[in-house]
Design a protein around this motif. Structure first.
Motif, PDB file in Angstrom:
ATOM      1  N   LYS A 229      32.360  50.210  24.598  1.00  0.00           N
ATOM      2  CA  LYS A 229      33.472  49.362  24.977  1.00  0.00           C
ATOM      3  C   LYS A 229      33.183  48.781  26.358  1.00  0.00           C
ATOM      4  N   GLN A 230      33.756  47.633  26.614  1.00  0.00           N
ATOM      5  CA  GLN A 230      33.544  47.018  27.925  1.00  0.00           C
ATOM      6  C   GLN A 230      34.401  47.733  28.964  1.00  0.00           C
ATOM      7  N   ARG A 231      33.766  48.105  30.071  1.00  0.00           N
ATOM      8  CA  ARG A 231      34.493  48.731  31.173  1.00  0.00           C
ATOM      9  C   ARG A 231      34.828  47.661  32.203  1.00  0.00           C
ATOM     10  N   ILE A 232      36.114  47.494  32.487  1.00  0.00           N
ATOM     11  CA  ILE A 232      36.533  46.528  33.507  1.00  0.00           C
ATOM     12  C   ILE A 232      37.421  47.263  34.507  1.00  0.00           C
ATOM     13  N   GLU A 233      36.808  47.888  35.482  1.00  0.00           N
ATOM     14  CA  GLU A 233      37.527  48.577  36.551  1.00  0.00           C
ATOM     15  C   GLU A 233      37.098  47.966  37.881  1.00  0.00           C
ATOM     16  N   LYS A 234      38.063  47.635  38.703  1.00  0.00           N
ATOM     17  CA  LYS A 234      37.774  46.976  39.982  1.00  0.00           C
ATOM     18  C   LYS A 234      38.359  47.780  41.140  1.00  0.00           C
ATOM     19  N   ASN A 235      38.327  47.168  42.325  1.00  0.00           N
ATOM     20  CA  ASN A 235      38.882  47.780  43.531  1.00  0.00           C
ATOM     21  C   ASN A 235      38.238  49.117  43.878  1.00  0.00           C
ATOM     22  N   ALA A 236      36.912  49.144  43.823  1.00  0.00           N
ATOM     23  CA  ALA A 236      36.165  50.346  44.237  1.00  0.00           C
ATOM     24  C   ALA A 236      35.053  49.922  45.183  1.00  0.00           C
ATOM     25  N   GLU A 237      35.406  49.039  46.137  1.00  0.00           N
ATOM     26  CA  GLU A 237      34.385  48.378  46.948  1.00  0.00           C
ATOM     27  C   GLU A 237      33.612  49.304  47.878  1.00  0.00           C
ATOM     28  N   ASN A 238      34.077  50.535  48.071  1.00  0.00           N
ATOM     29  CA  ASN A 238      33.381  51.453  48.979  1.00  0.00           C
ATOM     30  C   ASN A 238      32.224  52.199  48.313  1.00  0.00           C
ATOM     31  N   GLU A 264      30.297  41.099  52.257  1.00  0.00           N
ATOM     32  CA  GLU A 264      30.795  40.478  51.041  1.00  0.00           C
ATOM     33  C   GLU A 264      32.148  41.057  50.645  1.00  0.00           C
ATOM     34  N   ASN A 265      32.998  40.206  50.087  1.00  0.00           N
ATOM     35  CA  ASN A 265      34.256  40.679  49.511  1.00  0.00           C
ATOM     36  C   ASN A 265      33.964  41.256  48.135  1.00  0.00           C
ATOM     37  N   LYS A 266      34.179  42.543  47.974  1.00  0.00           N
ATOM     38  CA  LYS A 266      33.793  43.223  46.734  1.00  0.00           C
ATOM     39  C   LYS A 266      35.013  43.660  45.913  1.00  0.00           C
ATOM     40  N   ASN A 267      36.161  43.052  46.164  1.00  0.00           N
ATOM     41  CA  ASN A 267      37.361  43.436  45.427  1.00  0.00           C
ATOM     42  C   ASN A 267      37.211  43.218  43.927  1.00  0.00           C
ATOM     43  N   ASN A 268      36.460  42.185  43.547  1.00  0.00           N
ATOM     44  CA  ASN A 268      36.303  41.869  42.127  1.00  0.00           C
ATOM     45  C   ASN A 268      35.072  42.512  41.504  1.00  0.00           C
ATOM     46  N   TYR A 269      34.349  43.301  42.285  1.00  0.00           N
ATOM     47  CA  TYR A 269      33.163  43.953  41.744  1.00  0.00           C
ATOM     48  C   TYR A 269      33.575  45.011  40.716  1.00  0.00           C
ATOM     49  N   LEU A 270      32.711  45.232  39.743  1.00  0.00           N
ATOM     50  CA  LEU A 270      33.020  46.122  38.631  1.00  0.00           C
ATOM     51  C   LEU A 270      32.499  47.525  38.897  1.00  0.00           C
ATOM     52  N   ARG A 271      33.309  48.496  38.561  1.00  0.00           N
ATOM     53  CA  ARG A 271      32.902  49.882  38.769  1.00  0.00           C
ATOM     54  C   ARG A 271      31.946  50.330  37.662  1.00  0.00           C
ATOM     55  N   VAL A 272      30.954  51.108  38.062  1.00  0.00           N
ATOM     56  CA  VAL A 272      29.956  51.655  37.140  1.00  0.00           C
ATOM     57  C   VAL A 272      29.941  53.170  37.294  1.00  0.00           C
ATOM     58  N   TYR A 273      29.936  53.882  36.169  1.00  0.00           N
ATOM     59  CA  TYR A 273      29.806  55.332  36.176  1.00  0.00           C
ATOM     60  C   TYR A 273      28.425  55.720  35.656  1.00  0.00           C
ATOM     61  N   LYS A 274      28.004  56.921  36.010  1.00  0.00           N
ATOM     62  CA  LYS A 274      26.743  57.420  35.470  1.00  0.00           C
ATOM     63  C   LYS A 274      26.776  57.361  33.945  1.00  0.00           C
ATOM     64  N   ASN A 275      25.659  56.937  33.366  1.00  0.00           N
ATOM     65  CA  ASN A 275      25.461  56.791  31.925  1.00  0.00           C
ATOM     66  C   ASN A 275      26.114  55.550  31.327  1.00  0.00           C
ATOM     67  N   ASP A 276      26.778  54.737  32.145  1.00  0.00           N
ATOM     68  CA  ASP A 276      27.165  53.404  31.669  1.00  0.00           C
ATOM     69  C   ASP A 276      25.915  52.552  31.503  1.00  0.00           C
ATOM     70  N   ILE A 277      25.989  51.588  30.624  1.00  0.00           N
ATOM     71  CA  ILE A 277      24.929  50.579  30.525  1.00  0.00           C
ATOM     72  C   ILE A 277      25.439  49.303  31.184  1.00  0.00           C
ATOM     73  N   VAL A 278      24.603  48.714  32.009  1.00  0.00           N
ATOM     74  CA  VAL A 278      24.935  47.471  32.693  1.00  0.00           C
ATOM     75  C   VAL A 278      23.926  46.415  32.266  1.00  0.00           C
ATOM     76  N   GLY A 296      28.747  53.583  41.060  1.00  0.00           N
ATOM     77  CA  GLY A 296      28.652  52.472  41.998  1.00  0.00           C
ATOM     78  C   GLY A 296      29.434  51.273  41.522  1.00  0.00           C
ATOM     79  N   ILE A 297      29.075  50.113  42.077  1.00  0.00           N
ATOM     80  CA  ILE A 297      29.711  48.853  41.690  1.00  0.00           C
ATOM     81  C   ILE A 297      28.640  47.789  41.500  1.00  0.00           C
ATOM     82  N   VAL A 298      28.971  46.793  40.662  1.00  0.00           N
ATOM     83  CA  VAL A 298      28.067  45.666  40.433  1.00  0.00           C
ATOM     84  C   VAL A 298      28.852  44.370  40.529  1.00  0.00           C
ATOM     85  N   SER A 299      28.129  43.304  40.753  1.00  0.00           N
ATOM     86  CA  SER A 299      28.708  41.967  40.790  1.00  0.00           C
ATOM     87  C   SER A 299      29.428  41.675  39.467  1.00  0.00           C
TER      88      SER A 299
END
Length: 398
Positions: A229-238, A264-278, A296-299
């Motif tokens: 499933k697509q993961r769309i989690e934001k607001n994890a800029e740190n 960079e403003n990273k408010n819209n960056y997407l959160r990534v968890y271990k074992n996610d595929i990007v 982490g987070i990605v663009s």
């Protein structure tokens, strides 16, 4: 100027002496009118490999080549090439340690004197900054080729030690270069093996078995949307900033870029968890995807996929990379040209792939990961040896 190197074999104490190149080299140009050598003897100069067969660099047929107009070169000649390259914009010095043959008249050929080792000179000028700084004062750079006068080049000066020290330095560096070639070849063979075994695994010509020796179930077709499933989690800029490469998958941005992204403003960056595929939706058809070993987070230019408990994300990270699936991703990408092809999640989710049971997925992923570990070990050895050689080239010459 200090006329001894920073790093030196302890048995040598004599100061390096300054010589004009004309004391070490003598220019000669011997034409091939007698046809001593034929078309198959034409050689060329590569900054990476030195003197090589021309056909290894250029896949031409020599149909328009008159080999009589070429000049002869002998083994251990010192060669200056007047072609422009990114790394060597002022031309390139190399020893002919390959074989006798022919070169274009664009090259200068030199004989070395008895008091100099041609291999030592080759190592001296293989240091990129040293060679470029030496030559840029001696040549004129055009659009494709360099204008140079051999007498003017030979008037320039360098510091060299006595010949016995030259030969020891050259021999030591040759040993290091041999090690680099061995690691490079070992990596190539491992990559070839991995590519071949992946093809057989995903074509089911190789099947794994359960721990008790029994067979796994037959592979079943699943849509990618059933697995991810697509993961769309934001607001994890740190969190750690990640990126996706075609070769190495998901990497920390700091490991592949020196650009400072802290502002960079990273408010819209997407959160990534271990074992996610990007994956990069614009480059999925080129293999720009991977499993993340980091939180982490990605663009937002990337798509993040969250797997379920019935499947191995690492398995699918490998599965997405095989050529058959790359072609499927290409066919399902939308856009008029390759520059605009885009594979968004709704299209990706509809794609069906034939997949093994999770336990077999894990065995396959573990096996391929073990190969990757071997490749990474060799790559690290190769990189360390290259860095060691670079340091030697900086410190063993004046």
């Amino acid at each position: 100027m200090i006329n001894v190197p920073q790093l030196r074999f302890p048995e040598f104490q004599d100061a390096y002496k300054e010589h004009k190149l004309s004391e070490l080299l003598s220019r000669y140009s011997e034409n091939n009118k007698d046809e001593e050598y034929g078309i198959d003897d034409i050689l060329s100069l590569s900054y990476e490999h030195g003197i090589v067969d021309r056909k290894e660099l250029l896949e031409d047929t020599y149909s328009k080549v008159n080999h009589k107009n070429y000049i002869k070169t002998r083994f251990n000649d010192f060669i200056f090439g007047k072609s422009i390259s990114t790394n060597y914009p002022y031309g390139l010095f190399k020893v002919n340690n390959f074989r006798d043959g022919l070169l274009s008249s664009l090259y200068f050929t030199f004989k070395t004197s008895e008091n100099v080792s041609p291999t030592y000179l080759d190592k001296y000028f293989s240091h990129q900054n040293r060679a470029n700084n030496f030559l840029k004062k001696l040549v004129l750079v055009g659009d494709r080729y360099i204008t140079a006068d051999s007498k003017y080049i030979l008037s320039a000066k360098i510091f060299v030690p006595l010949k016995n020290e030259q030969e020891k330095v050259a021999s030591f560096l040759t040993i290091i270069e041999t090690k680099i070639k061995q690691f490079t070849k070992k990596e190539e063979l491992l990559q070839q093996y991995k590519k071949g075994v992946m093809q057989k695994i995903f074509n089911q010509k190789i099947r794994f078995k359960k721990d008790d020796g029994s067979e796994f179930p037959e592979w079943q077709k699943k849509s990618i949307g059933e697995v991810f499933k697509q993961r769309i989690e934001k607001n994890a800029e740190n969190l750690e900033l990640l990126s996706v490469t075609m070769r190495d998958g998901v990497k920390k941005r700091e490991d592949i870029s020196t650009k400072n992204n802290s502002s960079e403003n990273k408010n819209n960056y997407l959160r990534v968890y271990k074992n996610d595929i990007v994956y990069n939706s614009m480059r999925m058809w080129q293999g720009a995807s991977g499993v993340s070993h980091y939180n982490g987070i990605v663009s937002p230019a990337y798509t993040v996929l969250k797997g379920n408990d019935e499947n191995s994300s690492l398995f699918f990270a490998y599965y997405f990379k095989i050529q058959k699936n790359i072609h499927i991703f290409q066919r399902n990408s939308q856009g008029l040209t390759s520059d605009t092809w885009n594979l968004k999640y709704p299209q990706l989710a509809k794609i069906k792939l034939t997949c093994p049971h999770k336990d077999e997925q894990i065995k396959i992923a573990d096996f391929l990961s073990s190969i990757d570990s071997k490749i990474e070990k060799v790559q690290n050895q190769l990189q360390l040896t290259k860095e060691f050689k670079k340091g030697l080239l900086q410190r063993m010459f004046v």
